[in-house]
Design a protein around this motif. Structure first.
Motif, PDB file in Angstrom:
ATOM      1  N   ILE A 109       0.709  -1.255  -0.074  1.00 57.24           N
ATOM      2  CA  ILE A 109       0.049   0.037   0.038  1.00 57.24           C
ATOM      3  C   ILE A 109       0.810   1.353  -0.110  1.00 57.24           C
ATOM      4  CG2 ILE A 109      -1.922   1.278   1.197  1.00 57.24           C
ATOM      5  CD1 ILE A 109      -2.659  -1.325   2.617  1.00 57.24           C
ATOM      6  N   ILE A 110       0.652   2.132  -0.777  1.00 58.21           N
ATOM      7  CA  ILE A 110       1.545   3.507  -1.058  1.00 58.21           C
ATOM      8  C   ILE A 110       0.725   4.602  -0.926  1.00 58.21           C
ATOM      9  CG2 ILE A 110       3.052   4.657  -2.588  1.00 58.21           C
ATOM     10  CD1 ILE A 110       3.787   2.019  -3.977  1.00 58.21           C
ATOM     11  N   VAL A 111       1.019   5.363  -0.176  1.00 54.84           N
ATOM     12  CA  VAL A 111       0.421   6.621  -0.098  1.00 54.84           C
ATOM     13  C   VAL A 111       1.113   7.735  -0.302  1.00 54.84           C
ATOM     14  CG1 VAL A 111      -1.176   8.142   1.632  1.00 54.84           C
ATOM     15  CG2 VAL A 111      -1.137   5.751   1.808  1.00 54.84           C
ATOM     16  N   THR A 112       0.880   8.776  -1.120  1.00 49.64           N
ATOM     17  CA  THR A 112       1.605  10.084  -1.770  1.00 49.64           C
ATOM     18  C   THR A 112       0.965  11.276  -1.510  1.00 49.64           C
ATOM     19  OG1 THR A 112       2.580   8.299  -3.066  1.00 49.64           O
ATOM     20  CG2 THR A 112       3.200  10.549  -3.536  1.00 49.64           C
ATOM     21  N   GLY A 113       1.268  12.198  -1.294  1.00 45.53           N
ATOM     22  CA  GLY A 113       1.180  13.373  -1.126  1.00 45.53           C
ATOM     23  C   GLY A 113       2.047  14.567  -1.602  1.00 45.53           C
ATOM     24  N   GLY A 114       1.596  15.763  -2.221  1.00 49.37           N
ATOM     25  CA  GLY A 114       2.385  16.884  -2.763  1.00 49.37           C
ATOM     26  C   GLY A 114       1.855  18.010  -3.296  1.00 49.37           C
ATOM     27  N   GLN A 115       2.506  18.933  -3.586  1.00 54.37           N
ATOM     28  CA  GLN A 115       2.050  20.215  -4.288  1.00 54.37           C
ATOM     29  C   GLN A 115       3.186  21.008  -4.894  1.00 54.37           C
ATOM     30  OE1 GLN A 115       0.007  22.507  -1.566  1.00 54.37           O
ATOM     31  NE2 GLN A 115       1.448  23.959  -1.426  1.00 54.37           N
ATOM     32  N   TYR A 116       2.927  21.923  -5.506  1.00 53.64           N
ATOM     33  CA  TYR A 116       3.987  22.538  -6.366  1.00 53.64           C
ATOM     34  C   TYR A 116       4.679  23.668  -5.412  1.00 53.64           C
ATOM     35  CZ  TYR A 116       1.936  20.919 -10.727  1.00 53.64           C
ATOM     36  OH  TYR A 116       1.728  20.217 -11.700  1.00 53.64           O
ATOM     37  N   PHE A 117       5.734  24.101  -5.455  1.00 53.01           N
ATOM     38  CA  PHE A 117       6.513  24.783  -4.634  1.00 53.01           C
ATOM     39  C   PHE A 117       5.577  26.438  -4.527  1.00 53.01           C
ATOM     40  CE2 PHE A 117      11.156  23.746  -4.621  1.00 53.01           C
ATOM     41  CZ  PHE A 117      10.805  22.456  -4.188  1.00 53.01           C
ATOM     42  N   ASP A 118       4.978  26.905  -5.914  1.00 53.84           N
ATOM     43  CA  ASP A 118       4.510  28.226  -5.831  1.00 53.84           C
ATOM     44  C   ASP A 118       2.916  28.017  -5.554  1.00 53.84           C
ATOM     45  OD1 ASP A 118       6.870  29.473  -6.054  1.00 53.84           O
ATOM     46  OD2 ASP A 118       7.056  29.203  -8.183  1.00 53.84           O
ATOM     47  N   LYS A 119       2.482  27.051  -5.021  1.00 56.21           N
ATOM     48  CA  LYS A 119       0.921  26.727  -4.822  1.00 56.21           C
ATOM     49  C   LYS A 119       0.448  26.152  -6.031  1.00 56.21           C
ATOM     50  CE  LYS A 119       0.557  30.613  -1.401  1.00 56.21           C
ATOM     51  NZ  LYS A 119      -0.424  31.958  -1.041  1.00 56.21           N
ATOM     52  N   GLY A 120      -0.700  25.625  -5.677  1.00 57.55           N
ATOM     53  CA  GLY A 120      -1.471  24.651  -6.698  1.00 57.55           C
ATOM     54  C   GLY A 120      -1.035  23.408  -6.741  1.00 57.55           C
ATOM     55  N   GLY A 121      -1.777  22.742  -7.754  1.00 53.89           N
ATOM     56  CA  GLY A 121      -1.507  21.310  -7.989  1.00 53.89           C
ATOM     57  C   GLY A 121      -1.244  20.434  -6.805  1.00 53.89           C
ATOM     58  N   LYS A 122      -2.238  20.564  -5.819  1.00 54.87           N
ATOM     59  CA  LYS A 122      -2.380  19.815  -4.595  1.00 54.87           C
ATOM     60  C   LYS A 122      -2.592  18.117  -5.023  1.00 54.87           C
ATOM     61  CE  LYS A 122      -2.872  22.989  -0.811  1.00 54.87           C
ATOM     62  NZ  LYS A 122      -3.860  23.339   0.066  1.00 54.87           N
ATOM     63  N   THR A 123      -1.706  17.352  -4.838  1.00 55.52           N
ATOM     64  CA  THR A 123      -2.021  15.895  -5.150  1.00 55.52           C
ATOM     65  C   THR A 123      -1.968  14.962  -4.232  1.00 55.52           C
ATOM     66  OG1 THR A 123      -0.725  16.517  -7.311  1.00 55.52           O
ATOM     67  CG2 THR A 123      -1.031  14.228  -6.979  1.00 55.52           C
TER      68      THR A 123
END
Length: 819
Positions: free
Chosen positions: A188-202
């Motif tokens: 099971i793999i859980v990943t989260g991230g976003q762009y340095f300059d905001k937006g693109g929350k994943t």
């Protein structure tokens, strides 16, 4: 850190690699899933021989194991391959609905020139055709993001023309996705991230489970759920700063981020749920049943150009939206595929009989919008519209036979024979009445009744392949394939491949092949109206009567000739190096035309205006520019390039081991012939400078990647430097003057640090584009044209063809539980 400092880092890392190779030759340790494991993988792509390792292949095949794929920060398969294979370039941004289905291309050609296989079986293409200009225009290849990354055991990328082996579409190469078939374990793999300059929350959660339902069987199941948020990298919209605008529409100034009210320049948001299975049951040593399939459901929505309040008004002139509105294009998509077959041995023959069916069904919608004419005429308009549907299906049945004969050579001769039958359909369904009333819904008009239709194709093929080794050091492979299309007649293509090993340290290899690609049904029959606040352009189907008014009489098939030559070297110290040079010539290449103006632009062509009327399109009477775009066979091209891959694994005394990788691609496309313009265009060309630059200059001229994965006890560090060469485009405000935009050479750093917390739990943090590098902005004089004319086009400040995107850096965290 600036680019100069990062170049020092790259040079230092390369020097460290050489020192490590020289100093640690006797201390090599190959980490699981490392470079040596990939080279030793037995491949099934590019050969009909059994038991052939990637390192021994006569054709260039790059293997990516699951470990390499999952080290990439983004969890989608396109990015996972693109960040490991330098000749595979991922699309970062698309226009209109193409922003909802991003694709990729191999060796600088079209996405349609690379064939996607799953477990060796042909994968169906997306129904979402990339229509608007740019290097990915015309793409309707398989959507890799409907296959869970966690379902894949490894990927085999054949970087060579292979139409004679696998059929049309394989002009640039083949991507074969091999699914897990372990029948045990999982993660099971859980990943989260976003762009340095905001937006693109994943956010992404994926699970894989292997089991053995009954004896002599395996069943591997995978599931993935991923969501991704909008980003915005646009400049301000000059319309809202025009003199008197704020006084006339005061509500606009209260909008968030005013005057950056236009949100079109950024990522689409999406929610994606996908699953897969891979099953096999062995009746006996001589007979096995297998089946595998995928299913995916996706919602995606992209902002389109902001509409000012005065765009939708009632009969009294009062705006429906006092602050204007930001319409969206949205899709609800169902994609599924299933394969089943039997394989076994009989009378010395290995045989495989299979059938594969796939379908991509897309509902296109326009949200938070309005129909200006409908509101003006009736006082009512919906705000959400069903603009129509795209449906693409493919059903393929194949029979493959192979037999080894001992004919007194160094190795047995392998004879392979096969046959294939394929049926394809492509369908456009019309939009609802409100979406197509007069000029239609703002930002994306519904498909008209004249756009709608269902189109079919059938083709059958037979092939023969002979692989032999007259002496121990020489491998030869000859393939021939005959295909017959219900709409394009028949063709025969061939391929010859050879490899000679001078000794254990050096081998040379080369291929020569011919290819053939029938246009996709979408390229032939897609028809729609593409609009902006001051533009309306019809995508004219080349097979239509209206197309004949501008001198286009349908599409022909492409023909290609592919040559490559290269070497494989094992100089010692655990190093393996391959270098392959290639040339791909395509005759009658299918490309999108330039912009052909019916009004407003330069030159204005009367036949274009006549074709729009003949096609049944009603355009917005308030726009400044109208015209058409059309796919045509008007060009021949020649692509030349080189691929380099160097790998090694070295010990670091008592500090673990390092996997070193150096990859590079140099690629250049030249238009070698331009067909004479049709007489109907009155001296104008089908191809403006933008269309030609897209083919020749919009891809990075070179791409270099240097990576090191250091593993020490429970710690691993993955550092990768990617050097992207320059890329260019030219653009014009109205077709009269052209301005060049250039993305200079850029160095992108990716870094991941992972730690094995327990035997089952692994944690990682990392960044793609660690130093938050952006491409150079579009030509300032070109953008000034939009600003001077108070035009919304000023919003787009970064080149959408940027190979490393327009969003800057992305950081992420990942947690993996293995059982």
């Amino acid at each position: 850190m600036g680019i100069c400092s990062r170049r020092v880092l790259l040079c230092g890392m390369s020097a460290a690699a050489l020192l490590g190779l020289a100093a640690a030759a006797s201390a090599q340790t190959a980490a699981p899933g490392g470079a040596e494991a990939e080279l030793d993988t037995v491949i099934v792509t590019g050969t009909r021989m059994s038991g052939l390792r990637a390192v021994d292949s006569p054709a260039p095949v790059q293997v990516l194991d699951a470990t390499a794929l999952q080290r990439v920060g983004q969890s989608d398969l396109i990015q996972a391959i693109a960040q490991n294979v330098p000749s595979f370039n991922a699309q970062a941004f698309g226009g209109d609905t193409a922003n909802l289905t991003l694709s990729a291309r191999l060796r600088g050609l079209s996405p349609n020139h690379a064939l996607v296989l799953v477990n060796g079986k042909r994968r169906h293409g997306t129904a979402n055709l990339a229509v608007l200009g740019g290097p990915f225009q015309g793409g309707a290849a398989a959507d890799l993001n409907f296959i869970p990354l966690n379902a894949i055991d490894h990927v085999e990328v054949l970087q060579d023309g292979a139409a004679a082996q696998y059929g049309t579409d394989a002009i640039a190469g083949v991507i074969n996705l091999i699914l897990k078939d372990k029948g045990e374990g999982g993660n099971i793999i859980v990943t989260g991230g976003q762009y340095f300059d905001k937006g693109g929350k994943t956010g992404d959660i994926t699970a894989s489970l292997g089991m053995t339902p009954v004896e002599n069987s395996y069943l591997d199941l995978s599931f993935e759920s991923r969501w991704h948020g909008h980003s915005n990298r646009g400049d301000f919209d000059p319309r809202v700063l025009a003199p008197g605008f704020a006084a006339q529409y005061p509500a606009v100034a209260a909008l968030p981020n005013y005057p950056y009210v236009n949100l079109i320049a950024g990522d689409a948001e999406y929610r994606l749920n996908i699953g897969s299975f891979n099953f096999g049951y062995q009746f006996s040593e001589a007979l096995e049943f297998y089946s595998f399939g995928t299913y995916g459901k996706k919602y995606a929505a992209a902002f389109e150009n902001y509409r000012v309040p005065g765009r939708v008004v009632n009969a009294a002139g009062a705006p429906l939206f006092p602050a204007g509105f930001n319409p969206k294009e949205a899709i609800w998509e169902d994609d599924y595929a299933i394969s089943g077959g039997l394989r076994g041995t009989a009378g010395g023959w290995n045989w495989d009989l299979s059938t594969t069916w796939g379908k991509d069904d897309i509902s296109i919608n326009t949200l938070a919008s309005a129909n200006a004419s409908l509101y003006l005429d009736t006082g009512f308009t919906p705000t959400d519209f069903h603009a129509g549907d795209f449906i693409n299906t493919q059903w393929t049945t194949t029979l493959d036979l192979a037999h080894e004969y001992d004919v007194g050579m160094a190795k047995p001769l392998t004879l392979a024979l096969g046959a294939e039958y394929r049926e394809e359909t492509y369908e456009i369904l019309p939009g609802d009445l409100a979406s197509r009333y007069k000029e239609g819904s703002q930002s994306y008009p519904g498909f008209a009744l004249t756009d709608a239709g269902k189109h079919e194709r059938r083709n059958w093929a037979v092939y023969a392949d002979v692989a032999l080794s007259p002496v121990e050091a020489l491998q030869l492979d000859f393939a021939v394939r005959h295909e017959d299309f219900s709409d394009f007649g028949d063709t025969t293509v061939a391929k010859a491949t050879g490899r000679y090993d001078f000794n254990d340290m050096l081998a040379i290899r080369g291929t020569a092949s011919t290819g053939f690609r029938a246009p996709t049904l979408a390229e032939q029959y897609y028809s729609a109206t593409n609009v902006g606040p001051n533009t309306a352009f019809v995508q004219l189907p080349p097979n239509s009567p209206a197309a004949r008014l501008v001198g286009v009489n349908g599409l022909q098939a492409e023909k290609s000739i592919n040559y490559s030559v290269g070497f494989v070297a094992h100089p010692g110290w655990g190093v393996t190096a391959t270098l392959d040079l290639y040339q791909i010539e395509i005759e009658d290449r299918i490309v999108g035309s330039g912009t052909l103006y019916g009004s407003g632009g330069t030159p204005t062509i009367p036949a274009v205006a006549e074709a729009i009327v003949a096609n049944g399109n009603v355009l917005d009477s308030t726009v400044t520019f109208t015209g058409i775009n059309i796919f045509t066979n008007g060009l021949d091209t020649r692509t030349r390039g080189a691929d380099l891959v160097v790998t090694a694994t070295t010990g670091m005394l008592d500090k673990g081991s390092v996997q070193w990788t150096l990859t590079a691609n140099w690629n250049e496309t030249e238009v070698t012939k331009i067909a004479a313009p049709p007489a109907q265009l009155a001296g104008a060309s089908l191809f403006d400078p933008s269309a030609l630059y897209t083919l020749e200059k919009a891809s990075p001229k070179f791409r270099l990647g240097a990576g090191a994965v250091w593993t020490w006890d429970k710690l691993s560090v993955n550092l990768k430097e990617s050097l992207y060469g320059p890329a260019k485009s030219v653009d014009s405000y109205d077709g009269s003057t052209w301005y060049q935009s250039r993305i200079k050479t850029a160095l992108i750093t990716d870094l991941e640090v992972a730690y094995q917390v327990t035997d089952s739990v692994r944690a990682a943090v990392g960044a793609n584009n660690l130093f938050n590098t952006y491409p150079d902005r579009l030509n300032g004089i070109y953008r000034q044209q939009f600003l001077s004319n108070t035009d919304n086009g000023y919003v787009g400040q970064y080149p959408t063809f940027s190979p490393f995107g327009i969003n800057g850096g992305y950081y992420y965290g990942r947690l993996t539980y293995t059982f």
